[in-house]
Enzyme design. Sequence first.
Site, PDB file in Angstrom:
ATOM      1  N   TRP A 108       0.836  -1.208   0.000  1.00 33.51           N
ATOM      2  CA  TRP A 108       0.000   0.000   0.000  1.00 33.51           C
ATOM      3  C   TRP A 108       0.871   1.259   0.000  1.00 33.51           C
ATOM      4  O   TRP A 108       0.526   2.271  -0.598  1.00 33.51           O
ATOM      5  CB  TRP A 108      -0.921  -0.025   1.232  1.00 33.51           C
ATOM      6  CG  TRP A 108      -1.661   1.257   1.475  1.00 33.51           C
ATOM      7  CD1 TRP A 108      -2.880   1.611   0.956  1.00 33.51           C
ATOM      8  CD2 TRP A 108      -1.240   2.360   2.285  1.00 33.51           C
ATOM      9  NE1 TRP A 108      -3.232   2.857   1.396  1.00 33.51           N
ATOM     10  CE2 TRP A 108      -2.252   3.341   2.205  1.00 33.51           C
ATOM     11  CE3 TRP A 108      -0.118   2.616   3.058  1.00 33.51           C
ATOM     12  CZ2 TRP A 108      -2.165   4.553   2.881  1.00 33.51           C
ATOM     13  CZ3 TRP A 108      -0.031   3.828   3.725  1.00 33.51           C
ATOM     14  CH2 TRP A 108      -1.048   4.781   3.633  1.00 33.51           C
ATOM     15  N   HIS A 109       2.055   1.187   0.653  1.00 38.32           N
ATOM     16  CA  HIS A 109       2.918   2.363   0.751  1.00 38.32           C
ATOM     17  C   HIS A 109       3.475   2.802  -0.596  1.00 38.32           C
ATOM     18  O   HIS A 109       3.753   3.973  -0.794  1.00 38.32           O
ATOM     19  CB  HIS A 109       4.084   2.108   1.707  1.00 38.32           C
ATOM     20  CG  HIS A 109       3.669   2.037   3.139  1.00 38.32           C
ATOM     21  ND1 HIS A 109       3.309   0.866   3.739  1.00 38.32           N
ATOM     22  CD2 HIS A 109       3.539   2.991   4.081  1.00 38.32           C
ATOM     23  CE1 HIS A 109       2.987   1.106   4.998  1.00 38.32           C
ATOM     24  NE2 HIS A 109       3.114   2.384   5.231  1.00 38.32           N
ATOM     25  N   GLY A 110       3.676   1.838  -1.489  1.00 32.89           N
ATOM     26  CA  GLY A 110       4.200   2.252  -2.782  1.00 32.89           C
ATOM     27  C   GLY A 110       4.566   1.079  -3.660  1.00 32.89           C
ATOM     28  O   GLY A 110       4.664  -0.055  -3.190  1.00 32.89           O
TER      29      GLY A 110
ATOM     30  N   PHE B 159       2.673   8.583  -0.386  1.00 29.74           N
ATOM     31  CA  PHE B 159       2.029   7.259  -0.432  1.00 29.74           C
ATOM     32  C   PHE B 159       0.593   7.311  -0.936  1.00 29.74           C
ATOM     33  O   PHE B 159       0.022   8.304  -1.124  1.00 29.74           O
ATOM     34  CB  PHE B 159       2.057   6.585   0.944  1.00 29.74           C
ATOM     35  CG  PHE B 159       3.456   6.352   1.435  1.00 29.74           C
ATOM     36  CD1 PHE B 159       4.486   6.056   0.556  1.00 29.74           C
ATOM     37  CD2 PHE B 159       3.750   6.447   2.782  1.00 29.74           C
ATOM     38  CE1 PHE B 159       5.765   5.851   1.020  1.00 29.74           C
ATOM     39  CE2 PHE B 159       5.034   6.246   3.255  1.00 29.74           C
ATOM     40  CZ  PHE B 159       6.043   5.956   2.369  1.00 29.74           C
TER      41      PHE B 159
END
Lengths: 492, 83
Positions: free
Chosen positions: A329-331, A492
Amino acid sequence: MLFNSLEFFLFLPIVFLLYWFIVNRNLKLQNTFVLAASYFFYGWWDWRFLSLIFLSTISDFILGILIGKTDDQKIQKRYLYLSFVVNLGILIFFKYFNFFIEEFSRLSEAIGLNANYSTLSIILPIGISFYTFQTLSYTIDVYKKQLAPTNDFISFAAFVSFFPQLVAGPVERASTLLPQFLKKRQFDYTKSVEGCQQILWGFFKKIVIADNCALFVNDIFGYYEYGEVSGLILLIGAVLFVIQIYADFSGYSDIAIGVAKLFGFQLMQNFNFPYHATSTTEIWRKWHISISSWFRDYLNKPLFFYFRHWGNYGLIIPLILTFTIIGFWHGANWTFIVYGLIHGIVMSIELFSKKTRKKIRKKIPKWLNSSMGWLITMFIWVFTCIIFRAENMTLAVNYIAAIFDNLFVLDMTQVTSRIIFQSLLITLTKGKVLFLLILFMFVIEWIYRKYTYGFKLNFKIPFLNWVFYYSILLLIILFGEFSQQEFIYFQF
Amino acid sequence: MTVQDVLSQFNEIFIDVLDDEDIKLNLETTADDVEEWDSLSHIQLIVAIENKYDIRFTASEMESYRNVGEMCNGILNKLAAKV
């Protein structure tokens, strides 16, 4: 606009005054104004991406109404899936499209196909991972009948784009935030004072702690690949990054929650002093709570339920899957996937060692047990944060290897000496002070750890409060790093 | 079987799954009242209950129970439906 920018410094008081003195007559006016201010706030970065927020807003608004109109569960489910397609579609296209294309080409080449897929030049719209999840929570809550669908488009659009938490959370649940938009807000002096305290403390953590740590962290992470940097310095760099990311993101959250309080809204607590945790499972209950609880409720629980008759695998699979996805999800980078995966594995181990650990706990003194737990937890956290921070997996592995290879070696090659020299230079002027400031932050937060934020002053004598306010302000002016660095989580 | 019977059987399951001898359930007990009762041990409790009574819950049934009493009644209804 950034919270730590001159524009916001002007924007906030103007919006605050207009909100309470001019548009205070009725609810509709209040919400329309919040909506306009939020779109202005976001449009300051890039007005083109407002269309994405609008698309996400209008589709879930309509789908919510459609779900409410039918009693047929199959049709309701179809609308729910459509919401997933729209929101995750936007997210995947803008954030992960190139990553998948590149990995797919690499895979094709590896198995001997001559693949030449071109990637698109896509700019990542700021805050996209946050508002898509918030909108999604609305449709899920309506589907689960935890919330009645709203017919009030203005309020709904304001809920989706609410500027204090639009770009980096806290990701609110529709069932707690949306109802606040459906009631007229009254000015509350006590809440506003709390809001100001929280904003002040947030700015201290961001401008004084995080941005000063960043000077060291950026240097150390930026240079180590070119030369043999002492392992000790690399380790200090990693620890400073761990402090930076906490001060940065919890500082941001404090500002966001504080600003919302000024407008009569209560947002959820996003950090509950995570670095006091004595296990990785506990850290995730205290770190970025709005997102970890989102994934707990909407992904982990259903997975647990689905796999519940699979015995131990039914516990491991959901845990590892959930945390790998939280990492991703962060990247769009393998570093985030590995970061999440390791945390999932660690938590599985913690889960299955629960009974053993309970036995140990009964045999040794409490302080020994918690300090051992804390050390192990922080050790894992620091090393996974290196992976989180590194540009790619190769650099992450090299960084960690270099720490152990020459922990106490001081090889004075040119680059190394440059870093050490630079660090020393900063140390002489700022480093010593920075160490004391970090200590100050953690001590204050330890004192107020029972509260929802780390600076809830409540002296009987008001004068003492003001002494503290001015001291913090003075610290910001004296030691702040005023280069307007972006908040880490904005990417993000 | 009465609600009280189910409750006392529940109590044993809870003690066993949560590994805590001191648990004393009543009909109003919620997850907030029992320290070890989190979202994960909740699933382990469900599995133990499903196996004990040979029944299956749906996800939405699970979410609708607000306390131990509602869960006990849910089980009684399911057992009655089976006969």
